[in-house]
Design an enzyme around this catalytic site. Sequence first.
Site, PDB file in Angstrom:
ATOM      1  N   ASP A 130     -21.546 -13.745 -36.708  1.00 32.58           N
ATOM      2  CA  ASP A 130     -20.497 -14.015 -35.720  1.00 32.58           C
ATOM      3  C   ASP A 130     -21.016 -13.698 -34.321  1.00 32.58           C
ATOM      4  O   ASP A 130     -21.809 -12.775 -34.135  1.00 32.58           O
ATOM      5  CB  ASP A 130     -19.265 -13.150 -35.982  1.00 32.58           C
ATOM      6  CG  ASP A 130     -18.648 -13.417 -37.347  1.00 32.58           C
ATOM      7  OD1 ASP A 130     -18.947 -14.475 -37.928  1.00 32.58           O
ATOM      8  OD2 ASP A 130     -17.873 -12.560 -37.811  1.00 32.58           O
ATOM      9  N   ARG A 131     -20.507 -14.428 -33.346  1.00 27.89           N
ATOM     10  CA  ARG A 131     -20.973 -14.270 -31.963  1.00 27.89           C
ATOM     11  C   ARG A 131     -20.904 -12.824 -31.442  1.00 27.89           C
ATOM     12  O   ARG A 131     -21.863 -12.341 -30.836  1.00 27.89           O
ATOM     13  CB  ARG A 131     -20.178 -15.206 -31.060  1.00 27.89           C
ATOM     14  CG  ARG A 131     -20.689 -15.189 -29.632  1.00 27.89           C
ATOM     15  CD  ARG A 131     -20.105 -16.302 -28.796  1.00 27.89           C
ATOM     16  NE  ARG A 131     -20.903 -16.423 -27.583  1.00 27.89           N
ATOM     17  CZ  ARG A 131     -20.915 -17.496 -26.816  1.00 27.89           C
ATOM     18  NH1 ARG A 131     -20.206 -18.550 -27.134  1.00 27.89           N
ATOM     19  NH2 ARG A 131     -21.661 -17.530 -25.725  1.00 27.89           N
TER      20      ARG A 131
END
Length: 234
Positions: free
Chosen positions: A72-73
Amino acid sequence: MSKNQNHQKSTPQNLQVLYEDNHIIVINKRPGDIVQGDKTGDVPLSEIVKLYIKKKYDKPGNVYLGVAHRLDRPTSGIVVFARTSKALSRLNKIFAEKEAKKTYWAIVKDPPKKKEAILTHWLKRNPKQNKSYAHVQEIKDSKKAILEYKIVQELNNYYLLEIDLKTGRHHQIRAQLAAIESPIKGDLKYGFNRSNTNGSIHLHARQLSFIHPVSKEIVEFLAPPPSDSIWNAC
């Protein structure tokens, strides 16, 4: 996006390379890096790694790079890319068949009730919200999610959890910890009360081991977490 968040993104010059050979390259991703391109149009880590390889090895033309898995970012830690199509197809198989051992670190404010436990939920993804919801029983279109956690350190106001991921679902650790009322520090989406100033969350892909797609030897990687007062206390 804040200057702070821009400031901490990876570039070909500051890339945190943990390992590289002719077949794979392993990166310690900074929070804020996006692994693959998306609708934001921000330059993904995959393109940054390509530029790094092109420059370092003075490669003409396009550089091949395959994305074998994602983070995830707002998360930091280990990401593996394939440098050949043969390595990519083998890595895809390793990750799909859960033959890679993944260990994460997470910082929470409210500790789980048990010092250690195995959590099993059924996760249902809501694409519109880009969020997964954890259910105690199976529901339509849900996927089984299993992780094992233990509290490994008590910090001032916070707790460090070590997580052994058994399945790889969308936002799995974030959703499962939120479901037991221990949301990850900074993770507004999953119920933490305030965001981190740089847009990160305190979730870090700490350790990864698997059988190398070409040499067939076991390779193991360890990534230092980002530098901030809480991570540094770990």
